[in-house]
Design a protein around this motif. Sequence first.
Motif, PDB file in Angstrom:
ATOM      1  N   UNK A  91       0.850  -1.189   0.000  1.00 58.72           N
ATOM      2  CA  UNK A  91       0.000   0.000   0.000  1.00 58.72           C
ATOM      3  C   UNK A  91       0.886   1.240   0.000  1.00 58.72           C
ATOM      4  N   UNK A  92       0.568   2.181  -0.861  1.00 56.85           N
ATOM      5  CA  UNK A  92       1.264   3.479  -0.863  1.00 56.85           C
ATOM      6  C   UNK A  92       0.284   4.564  -0.461  1.00 56.85           C
ATOM      7  N   UNK A  93       0.657   5.354   0.521  1.00 54.44           N
ATOM      8  CA  UNK A  93      -0.172   6.453   1.024  1.00 54.44           C
ATOM      9  C   UNK A  93       0.483   7.777   0.645  1.00 54.44           C
ATOM     10  N   UNK A  94      -0.298   8.656   0.016  1.00 54.18           N
ATOM     11  CA  UNK A  94       0.167   9.991  -0.376  1.00 54.18           C
ATOM     12  C   UNK A  94      -0.703  11.011   0.359  1.00 54.18           C
ATOM     13  N   UNK A  95      -0.078  11.883   1.138  1.00 54.67           N
ATOM     14  CA  UNK A  95      -0.891  12.781   1.974  1.00 54.67           C
ATOM     15  C   UNK A  95      -0.210  14.134   2.129  1.00 54.67           C
ATOM     16  N   UNK A  96      -0.998  15.195   1.960  1.00 56.67           N
ATOM     17  CA  UNK A  96      -0.495  16.547   2.146  1.00 56.67           C
ATOM     18  C   UNK A  96      -0.312  16.875   3.623  1.00 56.67           C
ATOM     19  N   UNK A  97       0.838  17.416   3.974  1.00 61.26           N
ATOM     20  CA  UNK A  97       1.095  17.767   5.371  1.00 61.26           C
ATOM     21  C   UNK A  97       0.399  19.058   5.782  1.00 61.26           C
ATOM     22  N   UNK A  98      -0.194  19.754   4.799  1.00 59.96           N
ATOM     23  CA  UNK A  98      -0.987  20.950   5.107  1.00 59.96           C
ATOM     24  C   UNK A  98      -2.484  20.684   4.951  1.00 59.96           C
ATOM     25  N   UNK A  99      -2.860  19.427   4.972  1.00 54.58           N
ATOM     26  CA  UNK A  99      -4.266  19.046   4.830  1.00 54.58           C
ATOM     27  C   UNK A  99      -5.018  19.478   6.085  1.00 54.58           C
ATOM     28  N   UNK A 100      -5.943  20.431   5.937  1.00 53.88           N
ATOM     29  CA  UNK A 100      -6.716  20.894   7.091  1.00 53.88           C
ATOM     30  C   UNK A 100      -8.090  20.249   7.159  1.00 53.88           C
ATOM     31  N   UNK A 101      -8.330  19.241   6.322  1.00 53.24           N
ATOM     32  CA  UNK A 101      -9.586  18.496   6.363  1.00 53.24           C
ATOM     33  C   UNK A 101      -9.366  17.105   6.961  1.00 53.24           C
ATOM     34  N   UNK A 112       3.450  -1.436   8.970  1.00 57.15           N
ATOM     35  CA  UNK A 112       4.662  -0.679   8.609  1.00 57.15           C
ATOM     36  C   UNK A 112       5.504  -1.332   7.525  1.00 57.15           C
ATOM     37  N   UNK A 113       5.502  -2.656   7.501  1.00 59.04           N
ATOM     38  CA  UNK A 113       6.351  -3.353   6.532  1.00 59.04           C
ATOM     39  C   UNK A 113       5.767  -3.347   5.127  1.00 59.04           C
ATOM     40  N   UNK A 114       4.483  -3.051   4.993  1.00 61.73           N
ATOM     41  CA  UNK A 114       3.828  -3.082   3.685  1.00 61.73           C
ATOM     42  C   UNK A 114       3.377  -1.716   3.197  1.00 61.73           C
ATOM     43  N   UNK A 115       3.415  -0.707   4.058  1.00 61.92           N
ATOM     44  CA  UNK A 115       2.884   0.612   3.706  1.00 61.92           C
ATOM     45  C   UNK A 115       4.016   1.605   3.465  1.00 61.92           C
ATOM     46  N   UNK A 116       3.987   2.214   2.292  1.00 58.21           N
ATOM     47  CA  UNK A 116       4.902   3.303   1.953  1.00 58.21           C
ATOM     48  C   UNK A 116       4.150   4.617   2.142  1.00 58.21           C
ATOM     49  N   UNK A 117       4.705   5.529   2.916  1.00 61.70           N
ATOM     50  CA  UNK A 117       4.076   6.829   3.155  1.00 61.70           C
ATOM     51  C   UNK A 117       4.874   7.914   2.460  1.00 61.70           C
ATOM     52  N   UNK A 118       4.208   8.642   1.558  1.00 63.03           N
ATOM     53  CA  UNK A 118       4.842   9.734   0.825  1.00 63.03           C
ATOM     54  C   UNK A 118       4.212  11.055   1.283  1.00 63.03           C
ATOM     55  N   UNK A 119       4.933  11.845   2.069  1.00 64.87           N
ATOM     56  CA  UNK A 119       4.386  13.136   2.509  1.00 64.87           C
ATOM     57  C   UNK A 119       4.544  14.195   1.420  1.00 64.87           C
ATOM     58  N   UNK A 120       3.566  15.072   1.349  1.00 59.10           N
ATOM     59  CA  UNK A 120       3.625  16.217   0.433  1.00 59.10           C
ATOM     60  C   UNK A 120       3.662  17.467   1.311  1.00 59.10           C
ATOM     61  N   UNK A 121       4.845  18.013   1.583  1.00 56.94           N
ATOM     62  CA  UNK A 121       4.994  19.083   2.574  1.00 56.94           C
ATOM     63  C   UNK A 121       4.180  20.334   2.291  1.00 56.94           C
ATOM     64  N   UNK A 122       3.951  20.652   1.020  1.00 51.52           N
ATOM     65  CA  UNK A 122       3.309  21.928   0.686  1.00 51.52           C
ATOM     66  C   UNK A 122       1.885  21.781   0.172  1.00 51.52           C
ATOM     67  N   UNK A 123       1.293  20.603   0.327  1.00 53.32           N
ATOM     68  CA  UNK A 123      -0.037  20.371  -0.235  1.00 53.32           C
ATOM     69  C   UNK A 123      -1.106  20.226   0.849  1.00 53.32           C
ATOM     70  N   UNK A 124      -2.326  20.667   0.477  1.00 47.60           N
ATOM     71  CA  UNK A 124      -3.482  20.459   1.320  1.00 47.60           C
ATOM     72  C   UNK A 124      -4.251  19.227   0.862  1.00 47.60           C
ATOM     73  N   UNK A 125      -5.567  19.240   1.114  1.00 48.43           N
ATOM     74  CA  UNK A 125      -6.357  18.035   0.830  1.00 48.43           C
ATOM     75  C   UNK A 125      -6.455  17.748  -0.665  1.00 48.43           C
ATOM     76  N   UNK A 126      -6.882  18.724  -1.440  1.00 48.20           N
ATOM     77  CA  UNK A 126      -7.017  18.506  -2.884  1.00 48.20           C
ATOM     78  C   UNK A 126      -5.657  18.334  -3.557  1.00 48.20           C
ATOM     79  N   UNK A 127      -4.647  18.941  -2.958  1.00 44.21           N
ATOM     80  CA  UNK A 127      -3.322  18.834  -3.533  1.00 44.21           C
ATOM     81  C   UNK A 127      -2.795  17.417  -3.603  1.00 44.21           C
ATOM     82  N   UNK A 128      -3.285  16.552  -2.718  1.00 41.62           N
ATOM     83  CA  UNK A 128      -2.810  15.172  -2.711  1.00 41.62           C
ATOM     84  C   UNK A 128      -3.160  14.445  -3.996  1.00 41.62           C
ATOM     85  N   UNK A 129      -4.269  14.815  -4.619  1.00 41.62           N
ATOM     86  CA  UNK A 129      -4.675  14.152  -5.861  1.00 41.62           C
ATOM     87  C   UNK A 129      -4.230  14.934  -7.087  1.00 41.62           C
ATOM     88  N   UNK A 130      -4.074  16.255  -6.960  1.00 45.02           N
ATOM     89  CA  UNK A 130      -3.683  17.071  -8.108  1.00 45.02           C
ATOM     90  C   UNK A 130      -2.169  17.188  -8.259  1.00 45.02           C
TER      91      UNK A 130
END
Length: 261
Positions: A206-216, A230-248
Amino acid sequence: MKWIKYIAVGAVLLYTVLCSILYLFQESLIFRPRQLASDYVFERGEEFFIPTADGVNLNVVAFRKPDARGAILFLHGNRGSNRRSFRQTQALMDASYDLYLMDYRGYGKSGGEIASEAQLYADAQTMYDTLLRHYAEQNIVVAGYSLGTGMASYLAAENNPAHCVLAAPYASITAMKNLWLWMVPDFILKYPLNTVENVARANCPVTVIHGQRDDFIPYDMAEAIKQAAPERVELIPLPNEGHRGAILDPTFARTILRLIE
């Protein structure tokens, strides 16, 4: 004193009314569908419908190629329809894998109305079963954004896709409720959609992509999902993105392309 008794009774009545309203109208709070006219024509892709077990037709738009090596199933957020999904998945339309966009009940040109968590999961499984008739399961990637991450993670737990990608996921809808309405009991919710539990049971990476400025949906929910496996999940933080930014953000498409190429 009588006035204390009256205040207590009034508070209980208000609390009961609040819980009743949330129970009866939670669909309108969670789901924000945009319907499309029956004669609406998508500018690209091949449109078709898949029937559910109870006779409702779900609208699907596919981008298929003669030499495709597999399929990507995209499950969108709580707003809009497949029309909005076009913008969110443009970078995947010409990939080496076929791309499928599915509208939930009441969204876009899909019939029916959403009535339960079990129904949401069953509809997603119906779409997945449709793909299984045409693709080897090891060549199927499931991706979800926001609301769609609950269904995507469920498919990863109940099936054996090659990979599951979650953009701006929630730990659960119960956890979302508790951010603002912690005083409302959990059993009120008909849609717990527990992504953490699904990911813990997932049969694929599983890969998780999430904005660190997500206020929702707070970033710490992505971290909770990471800790579920933890052994199967990759977490990719997006430091400058909010909620919609994670998909755009281009990271979403680039991540899926990295997985399939």
